[in-house]
Design a protein around this motif. Structure first.
Motif, PDB file in Angstrom:
ATOM      1  N   LEU A 210       8.361  -1.361  -3.850  1.00 48.17           N
ATOM      2  CA  LEU A 210       8.716  -0.019  -4.314  1.00 48.17           C
ATOM      3  C   LEU A 210       7.817   0.325  -5.496  1.00 48.17           C
ATOM      4  N   ALA A 211       7.141   1.462  -5.403  1.00 42.04           N
ATOM      5  CA  ALA A 211       6.308   1.922  -6.507  1.00 42.04           C
ATOM      6  C   ALA A 211       7.178   2.706  -7.481  1.00 42.04           C
ATOM      7  N   VAL A 212       7.222   2.255  -8.720  1.00 38.53           N
ATOM      8  CA  VAL A 212       7.977   2.915  -9.791  1.00 38.53           C
ATOM      9  C   VAL A 212       6.965   3.455 -10.791  1.00 38.53           C
ATOM     10  N   ASN A 213       6.845   4.769 -10.857  1.00 33.86           N
ATOM     11  CA  ASN A 213       5.793   5.403 -11.665  1.00 33.86           C
ATOM     12  C   ASN A 213       4.425   4.809 -11.351  1.00 33.86           C
ATOM     13  N   GLY A 214       4.217   4.542 -10.059  1.00 30.23           N
ATOM     14  CA  GLY A 214       2.919   4.084  -9.596  1.00 30.23           C
ATOM     15  C   GLY A 214       2.710   2.592  -9.639  1.00 30.23           C
ATOM     16  N   VAL A 215       3.690   1.837 -10.144  1.00 24.05           N
ATOM     17  CA  VAL A 215       3.552   0.379 -10.268  1.00 24.05           C
ATOM     18  C   VAL A 215       4.312  -0.291  -9.127  1.00 24.05           C
ATOM     19  N   CYS A 216       3.635  -1.118  -8.371  1.00 26.81           N
ATOM     20  CA  CYS A 216       4.267  -1.810  -7.251  1.00 26.81           C
ATOM     21  C   CYS A 216       5.182  -2.918  -7.770  1.00 26.81           C
ATOM     22  N   LEU A 217       6.481  -2.789  -7.493  1.00 29.95           N
ATOM     23  CA  LEU A 217       7.470  -3.796  -7.870  1.00 29.95           C
ATOM     24  C   LEU A 217       8.134  -4.337  -6.613  1.00 29.95           C
ATOM     25  N   THR A 218       8.671  -5.540  -6.715  1.00 25.45           N
ATOM     26  CA  THR A 218       9.388  -6.157  -5.607  1.00 25.45           C
ATOM     27  C   THR A 218      10.883  -6.001  -5.822  1.00 25.45           C
ATOM     28  N   VAL A 219      11.551  -5.445  -4.844  1.00 24.71           N
ATOM     29  CA  VAL A 219      13.003  -5.266  -4.922  1.00 24.71           C
ATOM     30  C   VAL A 219      13.674  -6.633  -4.850  1.00 24.71           C
ATOM     31  N   ILE A 220      14.528  -6.929  -5.842  1.00 24.35           N
ATOM     32  CA  ILE A 220      15.267  -8.188  -5.801  1.00 24.35           C
ATOM     33  C   ILE A 220      16.726  -7.961  -5.413  1.00 24.35           C
TER      34      ILE A 220
ATOM     35  N   ILE B 268      -2.143  -0.836 -11.457  1.00 29.87           N
ATOM     36  CA  ILE B 268      -2.547   0.120 -12.478  1.00 29.87           C
ATOM     37  C   ILE B 268      -3.824  -0.330 -13.188  1.00 29.87           C
ATOM     38  N   ASP B 269      -4.773   0.601 -13.353  1.00 26.41           N
ATOM     39  CA  ASP B 269      -6.025   0.303 -14.032  1.00 26.41           C
ATOM     40  C   ASP B 269      -5.925   0.506 -15.536  1.00 26.41           C
ATOM     41  N   GLY B 270      -5.007   1.337 -15.966  1.00 26.11           N
ATOM     42  CA  GLY B 270      -4.844   1.605 -17.393  1.00 26.11           C
ATOM     43  C   GLY B 270      -3.860   2.740 -17.588  1.00 26.11           C
ATOM     44  N   THR B 271      -3.584   3.043 -18.834  1.00 25.83           N
ATOM     45  CA  THR B 271      -2.695   4.158 -19.127  1.00 25.83           C
ATOM     46  C   THR B 271      -3.492   5.302 -19.732  1.00 25.83           C
TER      47      THR B 271
ATOM     48  N   VAL C 109      11.884   8.684 -13.101  1.00 29.15           N
ATOM     49  CA  VAL C 109      10.714   7.941 -12.623  1.00 29.15           C
ATOM     50  C   VAL C 109      10.403   8.332 -11.181  1.00 29.15           C
ATOM     51  N   ASN C 110       9.113   8.349 -10.865  1.00 26.46           N
ATOM     52  CA  ASN C 110       8.658   8.643  -9.507  1.00 26.46           C
ATOM     53  C   ASN C 110       8.776   7.388  -8.642  1.00 26.46           C
ATOM     54  N   LEU C 111       9.281   7.558  -7.422  1.00 26.95           N
ATOM     55  CA  LEU C 111       9.504   6.425  -6.527  1.00 26.95           C
ATOM     56  C   LEU C 111       8.856   6.678  -5.166  1.00 26.95           C
ATOM     57  N   GLU C 112       8.224   5.620  -4.629  1.00 30.33           N
ATOM     58  CA  GLU C 112       7.678   5.682  -3.277  1.00 30.33           C
ATOM     59  C   GLU C 112       7.793   4.303  -2.636  1.00 30.33           C
TER      60      GLU C 112
ATOM     61  N   MET D  64       0.843  -1.188   0.000  1.00 25.49           N
ATOM     62  CA  MET D  64       0.000   0.000   0.000  1.00 25.49           C
ATOM     63  C   MET D  64       0.882   1.243   0.000  1.00 25.49           C
ATOM     64  N   PHE D  65       0.462   2.254  -0.766  1.00 24.00           N
ATOM     65  CA  PHE D  65       1.204   3.501  -0.892  1.00 24.00           C
ATOM     66  C   PHE D  65       0.249   4.674  -0.642  1.00 24.00           C
ATOM     67  N   THR D  66       0.795   5.886  -0.651  1.00 24.96           N
ATOM     68  CA  THR D  66      -0.035   7.060  -0.392  1.00 24.96           C
ATOM     69  C   THR D  66      -0.087   8.037  -1.559  1.00 24.96           C
ATOM     70  N   GLY D  67       0.754   7.838  -2.573  1.00 28.59           N
ATOM     71  CA  GLY D  67       0.779   8.771  -3.689  1.00 28.59           C
ATOM     72  C   GLY D  67       1.623   9.996  -3.438  1.00 28.59           C
ATOM     73  N   LEU D  68       2.423   9.988  -2.358  1.00 35.00           N
ATOM     74  CA  LEU D  68       3.358  11.074  -2.084  1.00 35.00           C
ATOM     75  C   LEU D  68       4.758  10.588  -2.454  1.00 35.00           C
ATOM     76  N   ILE D  69       5.327  11.157  -3.488  1.00 33.54           N
ATOM     77  CA  ILE D  69       6.595  10.691  -4.041  1.00 33.54           C
ATOM     78  C   ILE D  69       7.746  11.029  -3.096  1.00 33.54           C
ATOM     79  N   GLU D  70       8.591  10.031  -2.841  1.00 27.77           N
ATOM     80  CA  GLU D  70       9.731  10.224  -1.946  1.00 27.77           C
ATOM     81  C   GLU D  70      10.992  10.645  -2.686  1.00 27.77           C
ATOM     82  N   ALA D  71      11.137  10.192  -3.911  1.00 30.31           N
ATOM     83  CA  ALA D  71      12.360  10.496  -4.666  1.00 30.31           C
ATOM     84  C   ALA D  71      12.078  10.327  -6.149  1.00 30.31           C
ATOM     85  N   VAL D  72      12.892  10.979  -6.949  1.00 34.05           N
ATOM     86  CA  VAL D  72      12.864  10.791  -8.402  1.00 34.05           C
ATOM     87  C   VAL D  72      14.145  10.065  -8.789  1.00 34.05           C
TER      88      VAL D  72
END
Length: 206
Positions: A40-50, A101-104, A80-83, A1-9
């Motif tokens: 980690l959300a990358v441009n809003g997409v939840c990814l798993t850090v490997i 993501i629901d769509g682009t 890219v936006n990161l959170e 879960m994220f909040t939509g507040l970007i921590e870093a670019v």
């Protein structure tokens, strides 16, 4: 879960195709604070850090994620936006963002308004039920308010702080962006859909 507040670019260091999708490397100041298995959300997409080392974060992008988001078409040096995922004891300063993501959408217009900027973004009409005026929308992971709304287009105002602390200042007309509609709105729309289907199935209904 994220909040939509970007921590870093961050910046894309590399994107390589793999048999199961893509492997991405992102240069970011957040790398020392991340460990394998973190979200980690990358441009809003939840990814798993490997992996996270030498100022870079490594993550895999599956075929479905590449299909429904913009991640499969990212370019080296792209910002890219990161959170990081939110803590249970943290404040929700934006809104509840899942990273699913629901769509682009497509950036139709960028226009300045004093020190702020307006974005006009078009989207697939199938997402229309999830948009309301003054409702929430995540654009490339950024929590925004729907300020104007048409059939398949919406406007959002970007304040100077957000403009300067996200990748939005690098956006150009016709760029594609990831959209995640408000989670609460999606549940309400689904409940109404089911209620309508049940009502239609009652005896005596044609």
């Amino acid at each position: 879960m994220f909040t939509g507040l970007i921590e870093a670019v961050g910046k894309i260091a590399d994107l390589k195709a793999t048999p199961s999708g893509f492997r991405v490397r992102v240069r970011t100041t957040l790398a020392p604070e991340l460990t394998p298995g973190d979200s980690l959300a990358v441009n809003g997409v939840c990814l798993t850090v490997i992996a996270a080392d030498n100022g870079e974060v490594h993550a895999d992008i599956g075929p479905e994620t590449a299909r429904v988001t913009t991640l499969g078409s990212m370019r080296p040096e792209q910002r890219v936006n990161l959170e990081r995922s939110m803590r249970a004891d943290g404040r929700v300063g934006g809104h509840f963002v899942q990273g699913h993501i629901d769509g682009t959408g497509v950036v139709d217009e960028i226009r300045p308004d004093g020190d702020s900027h307006w974005l006009t973004i078009s989207f697939d009409r199938g997402l229309s039920p999830y948009f309301i005026r003054k409702g929430s929308i995540a654009v490339d992971g950024v929590s925004l308010t729907v300020a104007g709304l048409g059939g398949n287009v919406f406007d959002a105002m970007i304040i100077p702080f957000t403009w300067g602390n996200t990748h939005f200042s690098a956006l150009r007309v016709r760029d594609r962006v990831n959209l995640e509609c408000d989670m609460i709105g999606k549940y309400v729309a689904r409940a109404m859909e089911l209620a309508a289907a049940e009502a239609a199935a009652l005896p005596g209904k044609v």
